[in-house]
Each structure stands twice: as structure tokens, then as C-alpha cells.
Motif scaffolding. Structure first.
Motif, PDB file in Angstrom:
ATOM      1  N   VAL A  25       1.144  -1.347  -0.077  1.00 28.83           N
ATOM      2  CA  VAL A  25       0.395  -0.324  -0.203  1.00 28.83           C
ATOM      3  C   VAL A  25       0.564   1.272   0.386  1.00 28.83           C
ATOM      4  N   SER A  27       1.517   5.403  -2.315  1.00 35.54           N
ATOM      5  CA  SER A  27       0.905   6.548  -1.983  1.00 35.54           C
ATOM      6  C   SER A  27       1.248   7.020  -3.789  1.00 35.54           C
ATOM      7  N   ASP A  40       7.156   6.099  -2.059  1.00 37.34           N
ATOM      8  CA  ASP A  40       6.272   4.709  -1.563  1.00 37.34           C
ATOM      9  C   ASP A  40       5.375   3.747  -1.898  1.00 37.34           C
ATOM     10  N   ALA A  44       6.948   0.119  -0.819  1.00 41.20           N
ATOM     11  CA  ALA A  44       6.104  -0.918  -0.255  1.00 41.20           C
ATOM     12  C   ALA A  44       6.262  -2.320  -1.151  1.00 41.20           C
ATOM     13  N   GLY A  67      -3.170   6.026  -1.892  1.00 45.98           N
ATOM     14  CA  GLY A  67      -2.784   6.391   0.401  1.00 45.98           C
ATOM     15  C   GLY A  67      -4.216   7.612   0.555  1.00 45.98           C
ATOM     16  N   LEU A 105      -0.820  -5.836   5.230  1.00 48.56           N
ATOM     17  CA  LEU A 105      -0.808  -5.427   4.641  1.00 48.56           C
ATOM     18  C   LEU A 105       0.345  -3.769   4.525  1.00 48.56           C
ATOM     19  N   SER A 107       2.677  -0.951   4.219  1.00 47.95           N
ATOM     20  CA  SER A 107       2.782   0.061   4.101  1.00 47.95           C
ATOM     21  C   SER A 107       3.915   0.918   4.137  1.00 47.95           C
ATOM     22  N   ASN A 112      -1.070   6.686   5.417  1.00 51.63           N
ATOM     23  CA  ASN A 112      -1.669   5.531   6.228  1.00 51.63           C
ATOM     24  C   ASN A 112      -2.258   5.063   7.133  1.00 51.63           C
ATOM     25  N   LEU A 116      -5.628   2.425   8.082  1.00 51.95           N
ATOM     26  CA  LEU A 116      -5.001   0.471   7.595  1.00 51.95           C
ATOM     27  C   LEU A 116      -5.513  -0.242   8.896  1.00 51.95           C
ATOM     28  N   VAL A 132      -1.478  -5.403  10.017  1.00 53.64           N
ATOM     29  CA  VAL A 132      -0.462  -4.091   9.355  1.00 53.64           C
ATOM     30  C   VAL A 132       0.915  -3.678   9.515  1.00 53.64           C
ATOM     31  N   ALA A 134       4.051  -0.801   8.793  1.00 52.73           N
ATOM     32  CA  ALA A 134       5.329  -0.080   7.681  1.00 52.73           C
ATOM     33  C   ALA A 134       6.425   0.762   8.728  1.00 52.73           C
TER      34      ALA A 134
END
Length: 236
Positions: A25, A27, A40, A44, A67, A105, A107, A112, A116, A132, A134
Motif C-alpha cells: 500500500v 501513495s 512510497d 512498499a 493512499g 498490509l 505500507s 496511511n 489501515l 499492518v 510500516a
């Protein structure tokens, strides 16, 4: 083969129940005068592919390139679907992935995070297994000669110099606002990035290089792999 989009449904039927689906995910947003709008999403996607490279039970879905990027409004090229739309899109994606053992996910954009997390909480309450992940600044501790910066600085510039060097306009790289994100949080909430950095950079790309970018990617991938292992166990 780990690329979901390249498989047929019978091929997926044979392996989906024992597989984790990684959904990058990203952007589409400004990253200073020197980095591409897809920064981004590229990050990802690379991390999701890296996860599949070290876990044979991971399949990588096509990346979601839009995003929640409202803080970058005002810079041409930034395309944001907003928080509510992102939350709904991701929730429906997770709901449609019931054939898989779980969903990760991955990110690449800090904005986000809240959508998320909300989508994941709803999906979890519905009985689905979703995680999730990141990038965390703590994963990059000790790399470079200064702390990780916020946006289009040495971290992201180094990563892009390793991942996609042809997309980096090195001659246009310039410092932006060097203050830590924690100090800028209030101004960012009220006025967005443009209010604190006219060129869109939060940090300084000086000193960036592909070797440093590779080290950053390896550190982030190690954190991602460890987080997935803690949630889903080691691959069979």
C-alpha cells in the motif's frame, strides 16, 4: 512464482489456503524536487517482494498506488483518496482475500497508518487474520551519520538510489525543513507539508547513496520478516 497477478485461479486454488497475501500500500505524492511521486509505492512493493523472497508461503498482490496524502496537497501530482476511502478500499480488499491464510498490509506511507489500522481492526473483529506493517525509524538506528529523516531526505533518497536510480534527479536534490517530525506535527496537521517546507522535503538528502539505501532496505525487510513471523509463525 510469487506474483499473484501472474497466476491463474486454479494455480491459486492449490496454494492459497497455505499462503499469506502481502498487499503493498503506497501513495502517489510529492517527494521533493528530486524523487518520483511513486516513491512510497516502490518502497512498499520492494519490501513485499523481499518478504516473498525469504518466505515461500507469501504471495504478492498488485500494489495499491493511492493512499491518504492530504498533507501533501498543493504540490502538483499528489493524488490522494483520503482516509475514509482508503479504509473502505483496504477493508474490502481484505474481505475478498478469504481464500488466503492471512493478509499483510505493507505500507510505504506514514499517512496511511490510521486508515489501515481501522480497516485491520474491523477485519479482525470479523474473524479475519490481517497484519499492518510500516517502516519504523528504530529499524534504521545506526545507519547513516544522523537520525532518519521524515520525507524525501537521506533515507528515501538512498533507498531510491538503490531500487530505481534512474528515477532520482540528483542534481535537483536539496535540503528541506530539518526539524524532527515530532516538532512539526502541529503545523503539519493544520497547514500540511507546504506550510513547513516549500520544496516538500522534511530532512536533507545530502550524503545519500545506493549502498546506504541497500542497508536501509535490508534493515526494514528484517523488521518486516520478524513481525510477520511473530504473527503467522515461521513458513512451513
Amino acid at each position: 512464482m510469487t506474483d499473484l497477478a501472474s497466476l491463474s485461479w486454479p494455480e491459486l486454488a492449490e496454494r492459497a489456503a497455505g499462503s499469506i497475501l502481502a498487499v503493498p500500500v503506497g501513495s502517489t505524492e510529492q517527494h521533493g524536487p528530486h524523487l518520483p511521486l511513486a516513491t512510497d509505492t516502490l518502497l512498499a512493493g520492494a519490501l513485499a517482494e523481499g518478504l516473498a523472497g525469504c518466505r515461500p508461503d507469501v504471495l504478492v498482490a498488485p500494489a495499491l498506488p493511492y493512499g491518504s496524502s492530504g498533507e501533501h496537497a498543493g504540490f502538483p501530482g499528489t493524488l490522494s483518496i483520503g482516509r475514509e476511502a482508503l479504509e473502505l478500499v483496504v477493508l474490502e480488499l481484505v474481505r475478498s482475500a478469504d481464500a488466503f491464510a492471512g493478509v499483510v498490509l505493507v505500507s510505504g506511507h506514514g499517512g496511511n497508518a490510521d486508515p489501515l489500522d481501522r480497516a485491520a481492526r474491523t477485519a479482525t473483529a470479523e474473524g479475519r487474520s490481517v497484519l499492518v506493517w510500516a517502516p519504523r525509524a528504530a529499524s534504521l538506528a545506526g545507519l547513516g551519520d544522523r537520525p532518519p529523516d521524515g520525507h524525501a531526505g537521506w533515507v528515501e533518497t538512498s533507498i531510491l538510489l538503490d531500487l530505481a536510480p534512474g528515477t532520482v534527479r540528483s542534481s535537483r536534490a536539496e535540503a528541506g525543513n530539518p526539524r524532527p517530525l515530532a516538532e512539526l506535527a502541529g503545523e503539519l496537521r493544520t497547514g500540511g507539508v507546504a506550510a513547513v517546507s516549500p520544496n516538500g522535503v522534511l530532512g536533507d538528502p545530502a550524503g545519500a547513496g545506493p549502498e546506504l539505501g541497500r542497508a536501509c532496505l535490508e534493515a526494514l525487510l528484517a523488521d518486516l520478516a520478524a513481525t510477520v513471523a511473530a504473527r503467522f509463525g515461521e513458513p512451513r
